[in-house]
Design an enzyme around this catalytic site. Structure first.
Site, PDB file in Angstrom:
ATOM      1  N   SER A 238      -5.981 -42.466  46.361  1.00 34.61           N
ATOM      2  CA  SER A 238      -4.897 -42.879  46.435  1.00 34.61           C
ATOM      3  C   SER A 238      -3.974 -42.104  45.421  1.00 34.61           C
ATOM      4  O   SER A 238      -2.452 -41.608  46.148  1.00 34.61           O
ATOM      5  CB  SER A 238      -3.897 -44.572  45.906  1.00 34.61           C
ATOM      6  OG  SER A 238      -4.770 -44.644  44.442  1.00 34.61           O
TER       7      SER A 238
ATOM      8  N   HIS B  61       0.230 -44.628  39.084  1.00 39.72           N
ATOM      9  CA  HIS B  61       0.366 -44.112  40.484  1.00 39.72           C
ATOM     10  C   HIS B  61       1.864 -43.157  40.261  1.00 39.72           C
ATOM     11  O   HIS B  61       2.889 -43.678  39.110  1.00 39.72           O
ATOM     12  CB  HIS B  61       0.958 -44.725  42.141  1.00 39.72           C
ATOM     13  CG  HIS B  61      -1.127 -44.968  41.889  1.00 39.72           C
ATOM     14  ND1 HIS B  61      -1.630 -46.735  41.317  1.00 39.72           N
ATOM     15  CD2 HIS B  61      -1.701 -44.868  42.856  1.00 39.72           C
ATOM     16  CE1 HIS B  61      -2.528 -46.631  42.362  1.00 39.72           C
ATOM     17  NE2 HIS B  61      -2.749 -45.829  43.021  1.00 39.72           N
TER      18      HIS B  61
ATOM     19  N   ASP C 129       2.558 -50.232  36.567  1.00 41.83           N
ATOM     20  CA  ASP C 129       1.389 -48.821  37.007  1.00 41.83           C
ATOM     21  C   ASP C 129       1.666 -47.599  36.699  1.00 41.83           C
ATOM     22  O   ASP C 129       2.769 -47.092  36.931  1.00 41.83           O
ATOM     23  CB  ASP C 129       1.706 -49.218  38.963  1.00 41.83           C
ATOM     24  CG  ASP C 129       0.647 -48.090  39.680  1.00 41.83           C
ATOM     25  OD1 ASP C 129      -0.228 -47.075  38.338  1.00 41.83           O
ATOM     26  OD2 ASP C 129       0.660 -47.775  40.361  1.00 41.83           O
TER      27      ASP C 129
END
Length: 416
Positions: A145, A390, A387
């Site tokens: 991702s 990312h 997070d």
């Protein structure tokens, strides 16, 4: 009198020939006029080839990076004039995971930092030039991702100059395909978090907690990579869940627990064998991105603190040698060893250190978890839910693509 009659007969005999000539000229004129129309069948079939011959990418000296300059060493400088290169609002192709402002983030500083290499400049990103380079070609990002974020970044960097109706995004799991019809080109993403095959290869329904990697299996993925003009590989964070990982090697029924570094080396050897046996270096270019760093522990840059990347609004500055514990030097060595042993030339894009400084640019509580935005309760607990893996977009992955663009320009100039 007989001579006049004879002459008249001769003239009359020429009428059919003259009429046929006029009809032929008229038909020819209609055909050529039709060819000038963008709507003509012939133009639609051949027009791109004609324009491809007429248009060339002009690579000026300022577009090329000096051989002596290491673009991966430098500093982040504040630049709210040229950066960001696009906005969330201007790019409809961003997923919720990366649209931090739309998801509630108030500060915007993370968008206005530009990477400045020591002793040289990165070429200014030119979407038109990149599309000319990609004319009739495919560029594919392969990885997890984080790599998907780089794919979306590049799509956003080029899509604004493409007219509506001339671009489209298709989802054909495990691929995403951004098509640019005018250029017969595509920018693609392929989900393969370990590069080699695993039980996590489904694009949306993949297991995170339980991981099983097939260290010697790559054929199912590789068939989708064959013939792609530009391949950009990345694989790291999925390997780092635990110090060990369950995997098979040679015997698909023999599951063993491997040290992650050992497993990673075996997987990259499988990948390297595929590269050397499949890639045509005359027509294909391959890049390997180094690991994307994490910022999970704030004590690494702020002594005595007990947080993470949440609420960080400035890059790490004044520590040119900073290296977070989330980035494995052993993995970096494995990548370098693998690439050095290849017969095929693969360009290593070492974006780790420059990204290490960007503790401010992660999605933190302004992203998704398991496909859903964080709840109010989860956002109130950044220690457990932020997070720090990312990246927000626009942001750091745009710089990775500026560096990739510089190398695409260089390779294009070398073969032009």
């Amino acid at each position: 009198m007989k001579q006049i009659v004879s002459l008249d007969k001769k003239i009359q005999s020429l009428y059919p020939l003259a009429l046929a000539s006029i009809l032929l000229l008229g038909t020819t004129r209609l055909v050529f006029d039709g060819l000038k129309s963008n709507n003509s069948y012939v133009f639609q079939k051949c027009g791109r080839q004609i324009r491809a011959q007429q248009q060339v990418v002009v690579v000026s000296p300022k577009d090329l990076i000096d051989e002596s300059c290491n673009v991966f060493e430098g500093n982040w400088v504040w630049d709210n004039v040229s950066h960001p290169l696009y906005t969330e609002q201007s790019c409809p192709y961003l997923v919720k995971q990366v649209t931090c402002q739309r998801n509630g983030r108030h500060d915007t500083f993370y968008k206005n930092w530009r990477w400045q290499p020591n002793g040289c400049d990165l070429p200014r990103f030119d979407a038109f030039k990149l599309l000319q380079i990609l004319r009739g070609k495919r560029l594919m990002f392969v990885g997890d991702s984080v790599q998907r974020g780089q794919f979306e970044s590049l799509v956003c960097l080029v899509q604004s100059i493409i007219p509506e109706g001339k671009k489209s995004l298709e989802r054909i799991p495990p691929r995403k395909i951004f098509k640019i019809q005018e250029y017969d080109a595509s920018i693609e993403y392929y989900w393969a978090p370990f590069i080699v095959e695993s039980i996590s290869d489904h694009a949306t329904k993949h297991t995170v907690m339980k991981r099983l990697v097939k260290l010697d299996s790559i054929a199912k993925h590789g068939k989708h990579w064959e013939g792609v003009d530009y391949l950009v590989f990345e694989s790291y964070v999925w390997w780092r869940y635990k110090p060990t990982i369950n995997a098979t090697y040679e015997n698909p029924d023999d599951v063993q627990e491997y040290n992650v570094s050992t497993a990673y080396r075996l997987a990259l050897n499988t990948w390297a064998n595929w590269i050397d046996s499949t890639i045509n270096p005359q027509t294909q270019k391959v890049f390997f991105m180094s690991m994307s760093p994490t910022h999970l522990w704030s004590w690494e840059w702020k002594t005595g603190s007990n947080g993470n990347c949440f609420n960080e609004t400035y890059p790490i500055q004044g520590s040119p040698s900073y290296w977070g514990s989330g980035s494995s030097l052993e993995i970096m060595d494995i990548i370098r060893d693998t690439l050095a042993g290849l017969k095929t030339n693969v360009k290593f894009l070492n974006i780790t250190r420059l990204s290490e400084f960007r503790k401010d640019a992660h999605t933190t509580i302004y992203g998704e978890r398991k496909g859903k935005l964080l709840t109010k309760e989860q956002r109130a607990d950044p220690k457990n839910f932020a997070d720090c893996i990312h990246w927000c977009l626009p942001g750091v992955p745009d710089t990775w693509n500026e560096i990739l663009y510089a190398h695409l320009l260089k390779s294009h100039q070398n073969i032009s």
